[in-house]
Design a protein around this motif. Structure first.
Motif, short mmCIF file in Angstrom:
data_model
loop_
_atom_site.label_atom_id
_atom_site.label_comp_id
_atom_site.label_asym_id
_atom_site.label_seq_id
_atom_site.Cartn_x
_atom_site.Cartn_y
_atom_site.Cartn_z
N ALA A 1 0.86 -1.20 0.00
CA ALA A 1 0.00 0.00 0.00
C ALA A 1 0.89 1.24 0.00
O ALA A 1 2.07 1.17 0.34
N SER B 1 1.24 4.12 1.83
CA SER B 1 1.92 4.71 3.00
C SER B 1 3.13 3.88 3.44
O SER B 1 4.23 4.44 3.63
N THR C 1 -4.53 -5.93 9.66
CA THR C 1 -4.27 -4.81 10.58
C THR C 1 -5.49 -4.48 11.43
O THR C 1 -5.50 -3.48 12.15
N ARG C 2 -6.51 -5.30 11.32
CA ARG C 2 -7.74 -5.04 12.07
C ARG C 2 -7.93 -6.06 13.18
O ARG C 2 -9.03 -6.16 13.75
N GLY D 1 -5.45 1.15 12.87
CA GLY D 1 -5.43 -0.04 12.00
C GLY D 1 -4.68 0.16 10.69
O GLY D 1 -4.98 -0.50 9.70
N GLY D 2 -3.73 1.06 10.70
CA GLY D 2 -3.00 1.33 9.45
C GLY D 2 -1.54 0.91 9.51
O GLY D 2 -0.96 0.75 10.59
N THR D 3 -0.96 0.75 8.34
CA THR D 3 0.47 0.55 8.18
C THR D 3 1.01 1.79 7.47
O THR D 3 0.26 2.46 6.76
N PRO D 4 2.27 2.13 7.68
CA PRO D 4 3.33 1.40 8.37
C PRO D 4 3.27 1.58 9.89
O PRO D 4 2.72 2.56 10.40
N GLU E 1 2.54 6.43 11.57
CA GLU E 1 2.64 7.57 10.66
C GLU E 1 3.96 7.50 9.89
O GLU E 1 5.05 7.60 10.47
N SER E 2 3.82 7.40 8.58
CA SER E 2 4.99 7.18 7.74
C SER E 2 6.06 8.26 7.94
O SER E 2 7.25 7.96 8.02
N LYS F 1 -14.95 1.47 5.78
CA LYS F 1 -14.02 2.34 6.52
C LYS F 1 -14.37 3.82 6.41
O LYS F 1 -14.09 4.60 7.31
N1 LIG Z 1 -1.32 8.70 7.71
C1 LIG Z 1 -0.89 7.32 7.79
C2 LIG Z 1 -1.76 6.48 6.85
C3 LIG Z 1 -1.78 5.03 7.23
C4 LIG Z 1 -2.73 4.24 6.34
O1 LIG Z 1 -3.84 4.69 6.04
N2 LIG Z 1 -2.27 3.06 5.90
C5 LIG Z 1 -3.06 2.24 5.02
C6 LIG Z 1 -2.25 1.85 3.78
S1 LIG Z 1 -1.91 3.28 2.76
C7 LIG Z 1 -3.43 0.94 5.73
O2 LIG Z 1 -2.56 0.23 6.20
N3 LIG Z 1 -4.73 0.62 5.78
C8 LIG Z 1 -5.20 -0.61 6.35
C9 LIG Z 1 -6.55 -0.47 6.95
O3 LIG Z 1 -7.06 0.66 7.05
O4 LIG Z 1 -7.11 -1.50 7.30
C10 LIG Z 1 0.60 7.21 7.42
O5 LIG Z 1 1.10 8.09 6.72
O6 LIG Z 1 1.27 6.29 7.87
#
Ligand SMILES: N[C@@H](CCC(=O)N[C@@H](CS)C(=O)NCC(=O)O)C(=O)O
Length: 202
Positions: free
Chosen positions: A8, A10, A37-38, A49-52, A64-65, A121
């Motif tokens: 993805a 980020s 991630t959930r 729930g986000g990566t990285p 936060e990247s 989401k």
């Molecule tokens: N602002 C966060 C964005 C993080 C984000 O939205 N990551 C997405 C991939 S671009 C993710 O892992 N989403 C998985 C999910 O929401 O389940 C960053 O810059 O790290």
């Protein structure tokens, strides 16, 4: 140290950042489509729930990247991707934010409002995705005007994290099918340069 990665945009910012520095970290690749991630375990690391995610050996978790990139820069200063002195760092910050807010977010919102992945989401407004496709072309046009001064990189004469954010935006543009019009010669020159870097495939 462990880098939680996914296929993805980020986490790709961090992958490119690491590749440009020649740094390899222990890494776990998570399948976003499978909801990796959930899980309660991952949400305990990042409640959004986000990566990285970067987990340090003492258990500290960075999300936060850009925060992760800043920490990596502190450990591995060369090549400097966040600026070489205070003024340069401010310029890189300025351009990184512009690339994130004006370009990356515009393209990202197209995916958020049209891809099935985001249906549970965000409250999707498909018409907004169409508006943002037109907006994205105007944003590339704005950047074309900025790069008309002939500078090779977004923030000036040196490759920086602002270019990396732009590279992630190019990837999102590929996903959502927004092409940079051929007439935007300056952006296309930069686009070609970014796609020819070894880190493009990181
Ligand atoms: N602002 C966060 C964005 C993080 C984000 O939205 N990551 C997405 C991939 S671009 C993710 O892992 N989403 C998985 C999910 O929401 O389940 C960053 O810059 O790290």
């Amino acid at each position: 140290m462990k880098f939680y990665n996914a296929a993805a945009p980020s986490p790709r910012r961090v992958r490119i950042f690491l590749a440009e520095k020649g740094v390899k970290l222990p890494r776990e690749d998570l399948d976003l489509q499978e909801g990796a991630t959930r899980t309660p375990e991952f949400l305990a690391k990042n409640s959004l729930g986000g990566t990285p995610v970067l987990e340090l050996d003492d258990g500290t978790v960075l999300t936060e990247s850009m925060a992760i990139c800043r920490y990596i820069e502190s450990l591995h200063p060369e090549p400097a991707l966040l600026g070489t002195d205070d003024l340069d760092a401010a310029k890189v910050e300025m351009w990184n934010r512009r690339m994130e807010i004006e370009i990356f977010s515009t393209l990202g919102s197209i995916a958020q409002h049209s891809f099935e992945f985001f249906a549970d989401k965000v409250e999707q407004v498909p018409a907004f995705a169409e508006v943002q496709k037109r907006t994205a072309v105007r944003k590339w046009q704005w950047l074309d005007g900025e790069l008309a001064d002939g500078r090779p990189y977004i923030a000036g004469d040196r490759f920086s994290v602002a270019d990396i954010t732009g590279m992630a935006a190019l990837m999102v543009g590929d996903f959502v099918g927004v092409e940079i019009p051929a007439t935007f010669s300056h952006v296309n020159r930069w686009n070609d340069g970014m796609r020819s870097r070894a880190s493009w495939s990181a």
